[in-house]
Motif scaffolding. Sequence first.
Motif, short mmCIF file in Angstrom:
data_model
loop_
_atom_site.label_atom_id
_atom_site.label_comp_id
_atom_site.label_asym_id
_atom_site.label_seq_id
_atom_site.Cartn_x
_atom_site.Cartn_y
_atom_site.Cartn_z
N PHE A 22 0.83 -1.21 0.00
CA PHE A 22 0.00 0.00 0.00
C PHE A 22 0.87 1.26 0.00
N ILE A 23 1.93 1.26 0.81
CA ILE A 23 2.83 2.42 0.85
C ILE A 23 3.50 2.63 -0.50
N LEU A 24 3.94 1.55 -1.14
CA LEU A 24 4.59 1.67 -2.44
C LEU A 24 3.62 2.20 -3.49
N LEU A 25 2.36 1.75 -3.43
CA LEU A 25 1.36 2.25 -4.38
C LEU A 25 1.07 3.73 -4.14
N ARG A 26 1.02 4.14 -2.87
CA ARG A 26 0.79 5.55 -2.57
C ARG A 26 1.90 6.43 -3.13
N ARG A 27 3.14 5.93 -3.05
CA ARG A 27 4.26 6.70 -3.61
C ARG A 27 4.11 6.90 -5.11
N GLU A 28 3.41 5.96 -5.76
CA GLU A 28 3.21 6.05 -7.20
C GLU A 28 1.99 6.91 -7.55
N GLY A 29 1.27 7.41 -6.52
CA GLY A 29 0.13 8.27 -6.77
C GLY A 29 -1.22 7.59 -6.68
N GLU A 30 -1.28 6.32 -6.28
CA GLU A 30 -2.56 5.62 -6.13
C GLU A 30 -3.33 6.20 -4.95
N ILE A 31 -4.62 6.54 -5.19
CA ILE A 31 -5.43 7.21 -4.16
C ILE A 31 -6.30 6.24 -3.38
N SER A 32 -6.36 4.99 -3.76
CA SER A 32 -7.21 4.03 -3.05
C SER A 32 -6.77 3.88 -1.61
N GLY A 33 -7.74 3.68 -0.72
CA GLY A 33 -7.44 3.49 0.69
C GLY A 33 -6.90 2.11 0.98
N ILE A 34 -6.41 1.95 2.21
CA ILE A 34 -5.77 0.67 2.57
C ILE A 34 -6.78 -0.47 2.61
N ASN A 35 -8.06 -0.17 2.93
CA ASN A 35 -9.06 -1.23 2.97
C ASN A 35 -9.31 -1.82 1.58
N ARG A 36 -9.34 -0.96 0.57
CA ARG A 36 -9.52 -1.45 -0.79
C ARG A 36 -8.31 -2.26 -1.25
N ILE A 37 -7.12 -1.76 -0.93
CA ILE A 37 -5.92 -2.50 -1.29
C ILE A 37 -5.91 -3.87 -0.61
N TYR A 38 -6.34 -3.92 0.63
CA TYR A 38 -6.38 -5.20 1.35
C TYR A 38 -7.38 -6.15 0.69
N ARG A 39 -8.54 -5.62 0.28
CA ARG A 39 -9.56 -6.48 -0.37
C ARG A 39 -9.01 -7.05 -1.67
N LEU A 40 -8.40 -6.21 -2.50
CA LEU A 40 -7.84 -6.69 -3.76
C LEU A 40 -6.69 -7.66 -3.50
N TYR A 41 -5.91 -7.37 -2.50
CA TYR A 41 -4.78 -8.22 -2.11
C TYR A 41 -5.27 -9.64 -1.77
N ARG A 42 -6.37 -9.71 -1.03
CA ARG A 42 -6.94 -11.02 -0.67
C ARG A 42 -7.57 -11.70 -1.88
N GLU A 43 -8.31 -10.93 -2.67
CA GLU A 43 -8.98 -11.50 -3.84
C GLU A 43 -7.98 -12.05 -4.84
N GLU A 44 -6.81 -11.43 -4.93
CA GLU A 44 -5.78 -11.88 -5.86
C GLU A 44 -4.94 -13.02 -5.29
#
Length: 275
Positions: A34-56
């Motif tokens: 999530f931190i690395l994605l934020r550095r790249e400009g991703e605006i999604s919150g950590i909850n969404r990243i966690y959901r996608l992380y689990r789904e993948e």
Amino acid sequence: MIRYQSCRPPGTELRTRLRDLANERRRFGYRRLFILLRREGEISGINRIYRLYREEGLAVRKRRARRKAIGTRAPILVEARANARWSLDFVHDQFASGQRFRVLNIMDDVTRECLAAIPDTSISGRRVVRELTMLIERRGVPGMIVSDNGTELTCNAVLGWCSEHKINWHYIAPGKPMQNGFVESFNGRMRDELLNETMFRNLAHARIVIRDWAHDYNTTRPHSALEYETPEAFAKRLISATDCHTAPYESSARQSVAKLAPNGVSIRKALVQVG
């Protein structure tokens, strides 16, 4: 029958980037990704990243941990400045041929910077002294050095060097590695993220890979103990905040730093308590 149908966007590009990062950094969990994605400009919150992380199906498989001792531990207090205390330890691995080698790791316990990660097939006390001398020329003299009681660190070469340079060297109690917990933790990260993931062809290959990993550890990898700052960024902020007039800052072993010391430590000064 009426059923709710989700209107969530598929997030194909985000899923692809998340998979790419997870494949590139196989031992990173969703928080660091999530931190690395934020550095790249991703605006999604950590909850969404966690959901996608689990789904993948990207969850990191935990390796079996050692049984932990039960009891209360007092925090180790150090002066909240760079070079207040360094710690040393060795970690071992082997080449593809089966030949063993070791890595001398040197850390700044306050900044958590990996000051040096030196691989070789043999590292004597004289070699340790040479590496410390070169490190002091770049960063200045540490307030204290902490290590275990290994023969390379208790030999006459080290003892004479300490006396000559007036270095306060503290040896932890035998059989108590957590009295040197900062570098032990670093060793664990190195083994989990690098040594267990890499087949080293020879010493030259090991030196290149370990150097690059240490640089990445200091300058790119989010450090959870630093509120997910990189050690290098934290070190610069700490030096600026404390107005520390030490030797000119250099990311010595092409590596970097950590947090203000454990909870409860003043930004000004705290006593060092070890062993």
